[in-house]
Design an enzyme around this catalytic site. Structure first.
Site, short mmCIF file in Angstrom:
data_model
loop_
_atom_site.label_atom_id
_atom_site.label_comp_id
_atom_site.label_asym_id
_atom_site.label_seq_id
_atom_site.Cartn_x
_atom_site.Cartn_y
_atom_site.Cartn_z
NE ARG A 1 39.86 46.67 40.25
CZ ARG A 1 40.50 46.99 41.20
NH1 ARG A 1 40.45 46.03 42.27
NH2 ARG A 1 41.12 48.29 41.38
NE ARG B 1 41.37 41.88 46.91
CZ ARG B 1 41.44 43.12 47.26
NH1 ARG B 1 42.02 43.40 48.42
NH2 ARG B 1 40.95 44.08 46.63
NE ARG C 1 46.95 38.51 45.48
CZ ARG C 1 47.72 38.61 46.18
NH1 ARG C 1 48.81 37.89 46.46
NH2 ARG C 1 47.62 39.75 47.04
CG ASP D 1 46.61 47.50 39.29
OD1 ASP D 1 45.73 47.20 39.74
OD2 ASP D 1 47.05 48.80 39.38
CE1 TYR E 1 45.88 54.68 43.66
CE2 TYR E 1 44.95 55.23 41.55
CZ TYR E 1 44.84 54.73 42.75
OH TYR E 1 43.57 54.04 43.08
O1 CP3 Z 1 39.20 41.74 36.49
C1 CP3 Z 1 39.67 42.82 36.06
O2 CP3 Z 1 38.97 43.93 36.11
C2 CP3 Z 1 40.75 43.03 35.77
C3 CP3 Z 1 42.03 43.49 36.50
C4 CP3 Z 1 42.17 44.96 37.31
C5 CP3 Z 1 42.84 44.97 38.43
N1 CP3 Z 1 43.00 46.36 38.55
C6 CP3 Z 1 43.31 43.95 39.24
C7 CP3 Z 1 43.56 44.19 40.62
C8 CP3 Z 1 41.80 45.90 36.61
C9 CP3 Z 1 41.07 46.30 35.36
C10 CP3 Z 1 42.45 46.84 37.66
C11 CP3 Z 1 42.29 48.42 37.19
C12 CP3 Z 1 42.66 49.37 38.23
N2 CP3 Z 1 43.58 49.27 39.33
C13 CP3 Z 1 42.11 50.38 38.56
C14 CP3 Z 1 41.02 51.11 37.61
C15 CP3 Z 1 39.54 50.56 38.12
C16 CP3 Z 1 39.03 50.96 39.39
O3 CP3 Z 1 38.82 50.08 40.15
O4 CP3 Z 1 38.85 52.26 39.40
C17 CP3 Z 1 42.58 51.00 39.79
C18 CP3 Z 1 42.35 52.56 40.21
C19 CP3 Z 1 43.78 50.26 39.94
C20 CP3 Z 1 44.41 50.56 41.16
C21 CP3 Z 1 44.46 49.49 42.21
N3 CP3 Z 1 44.98 48.15 42.01
C22 CP3 Z 1 43.96 49.45 43.49
C23 CP3 Z 1 43.23 50.86 43.92
C24 CP3 Z 1 44.07 48.22 44.21
C25 CP3 Z 1 43.83 48.06 45.47
C26 CP3 Z 1 42.16 48.00 46.03
C27 CP3 Z 1 41.85 46.57 45.90
O5 CP3 Z 1 40.85 46.02 45.20
O6 CP3 Z 1 42.45 45.95 46.65
C28 CP3 Z 1 44.82 47.50 43.08
C29 CP3 Z 1 45.05 46.15 43.53
C30 CP3 Z 1 44.38 44.97 42.63
N4 CP3 Z 1 44.21 45.25 41.20
C31 CP3 Z 1 43.79 43.93 42.95
C32 CP3 Z 1 43.45 43.55 41.85
C33 CP3 Z 1 42.42 41.95 41.60
C34 CP3 Z 1 43.58 43.53 44.39
C35 CP3 Z 1 45.12 42.79 44.86
C36 CP3 Z 1 45.03 41.40 45.49
O7 CP3 Z 1 45.15 40.50 44.90
O8 CP3 Z 1 45.55 41.56 46.67
#
Ligand code: CP3
Length: 354
Positions: free
Chosen positions: A30, A34, A43, A79, A156
């Site tokens: 990640r 944000r 965003r 994602d 999910y």
């Molecule tokens: O930089 C990176 O790692 C690449 C981008 C990436 C995102 N999601 C972007 C994202 C990666 C590798 C993921 C994987 C992901 N997504 C996982 C596996 C990794 C982990 O954290 O366990 C999971 C479970 C998800 C599902 C997911 N997507 C969740 C639970 C959330 C919300 C939680 C949060 O951080 O808000 C997301 C949204 C998400 N995916 C964001 C980002 C940058 C935030 C959304 C936003 O910009 O508002």
């Protein structure tokens, strides 16, 4: 396959293949997101899935952390939820709540709502983002592709969103074991083909995120988690034997030995796992990745540097990719991410000279 600029920093790939290097490579799960003001600025004008689905924006956001910190890898901005979407479910990103499915899979009959996707049509935007990013990186660092693991995606899809216990999804494993396997099989087929497509579009290493594997017990993991993870690795490595594969099965202490026996080259550890014990369990069969507690980034810089030094000592100088034990958090201070990355550079060089 398209041709791309030559790679100038291949530390990550060499380490993932088990070669010795003069420094430990480092990236952060990640790392785009944000906590970076430049991400939040994008965003402001574009919603989450718009960024994911627009290759220009996805490439820009992928490269943001590479511009800022001396990282050894870039992970494509996307994602894990794009696969359930490709399978026909609607996913909404609800602010403060994360991914939400308005119509989750409630009963086995709902499997009829899933479609057999044409991967290029459904996920071509990710392939385009990878190809574009690989060009724009100009060989600075390798590009990492990824997908969610079948069990984590099923969790999910059945639960309908984030949850502490995923009790609906876990209930399925006991109430509907055959339908669960049918669902996991459909997800596996899409994920394997999707990852192979990512390599063909430009990904140089792949990570499979099984973020919720730790909710399974040893037996349910062996039945509903591991076989599908294994099959994905077998299919991807048969198609692309040179591309390193990473598996992140969060909190699966009982499964390290089994994971080490698969085609995954790298096992990513969360922060609850002791590096020395993991090394003892997997021996030389896998490279290890991880595993600083993301909350260590809230510490003052001096304390954070000591934590990094301690982590590096636990893994030793070779067969280790430095990372966090899970993702960056939205309120992390980017300057502390810098401290983490630079401390890996400094201490891992030092470890090799003493
Ligand atoms: O930089 C990176 O790692 C690449 C981008 C990436 C995102 N999601 C972007 C994202 C990666 C590798 C993921 C994987 C992901 N997504 C996982 C596996 C990794 C982990 O954290 O366990 C999971 C479970 C998800 C599902 C997911 N997507 C969740 C639970 C959330 C919300 C939680 C949060 O951080 O808000 C997301 C949204 C998400 N995916 C964001 C980002 C940058 C935030 C959304 C936003 O910009 O508002």
């Amino acid at each position: 396959m398209p041709t791309f600029p030559p790679l100038k920093n291949d530390l990550l790939l060499r380490t993932a293949r088990g070669e010795t290097t003069d420094r430990t490579p480092v990236w952060m799960m990640r790392q785009a997101g944000r906590y970076l003001p430049e991400y939040r600025a994008i965003r402001e004008d574009h919603d989450f899935f718009e960024v994911v689905e627009t290759p220009e924006l996805a490439a820009e956001v992928t490269i943001q952390p590479v511009e800022r910190f001396p990282l050894d890898g870039a992970i494509i901005f996307s994602d894990i939820m794009v696969v359930p979407e490709a399978l026909g479910l609607t996913v909404e990103m609800v602010s403060g709540q994360g991914p939400t499915f308005p119509q989750p899979l409630a009963t086995p009959d709902d499997l009829d709502r899933l479609v057999d996707p044409n991967i290029d049509a459904a996920l071509g935007h990710v392939f385009d983002a990878l190809t574009r990013t690989r060009h724009e990186l100009e060989g600075r660092v390798p590009l990492i592709g990824f997908a969610g693991a079948p069990w984590t995606l099923m969790a999910y899809m059945v639960e309908g969103g984030g949850s502490k216990s995923y009790r609906h999804a876990r209930a399925w494993l006991y109430r509907h074991p055959e339908a669960s396997k049918a669902l996991l099989r459909r997800i596996t087929d899409v994920v394997a083909e999707y990852l192979i497509g990512q390599v063909e579009a430009g990904a140089q290493m792949l990570q499979v995120f099984d973020s919720w594997a730790g909710l399974l017990g040893p037996e349910t993991f062996r039945t509903f988690g591991l076989p599908y993870l294994e099959e994905i690795a077998e299919r991807v490595s048969a198609a692309h034997p040179d591309v390193p594969l990473v598996v992140f099965a969060k909190n699966v202490h009982h499964g390290l030995e089994a994971l080490a026996a698969t085609e995954y080259d790298v096992i990513s550890l969360d922060w609850t796992m002791a590096p020395e014990a993991a090394r003892h369990t997997v021996g030389d069969r896998a490279v290890l990745q991880g595993n600083l507690d993301p909350c260590a980034l809230y510490a003052a810089p001096e304390a954070l540097r000591r934590e990094v030094q301690h982590m590096l000592a636990g893994f030793g100088p070779h067969r280790h990719i430095a990372n966090l034990g899970h993702g960056m958090l939205p309120d992390h201070d980017p300057e502390h991410a810098r401290v983490f990355v630079e401390a890996v550079h400094e201490h891992s060089r030092h470890m090799r000279t003493v």
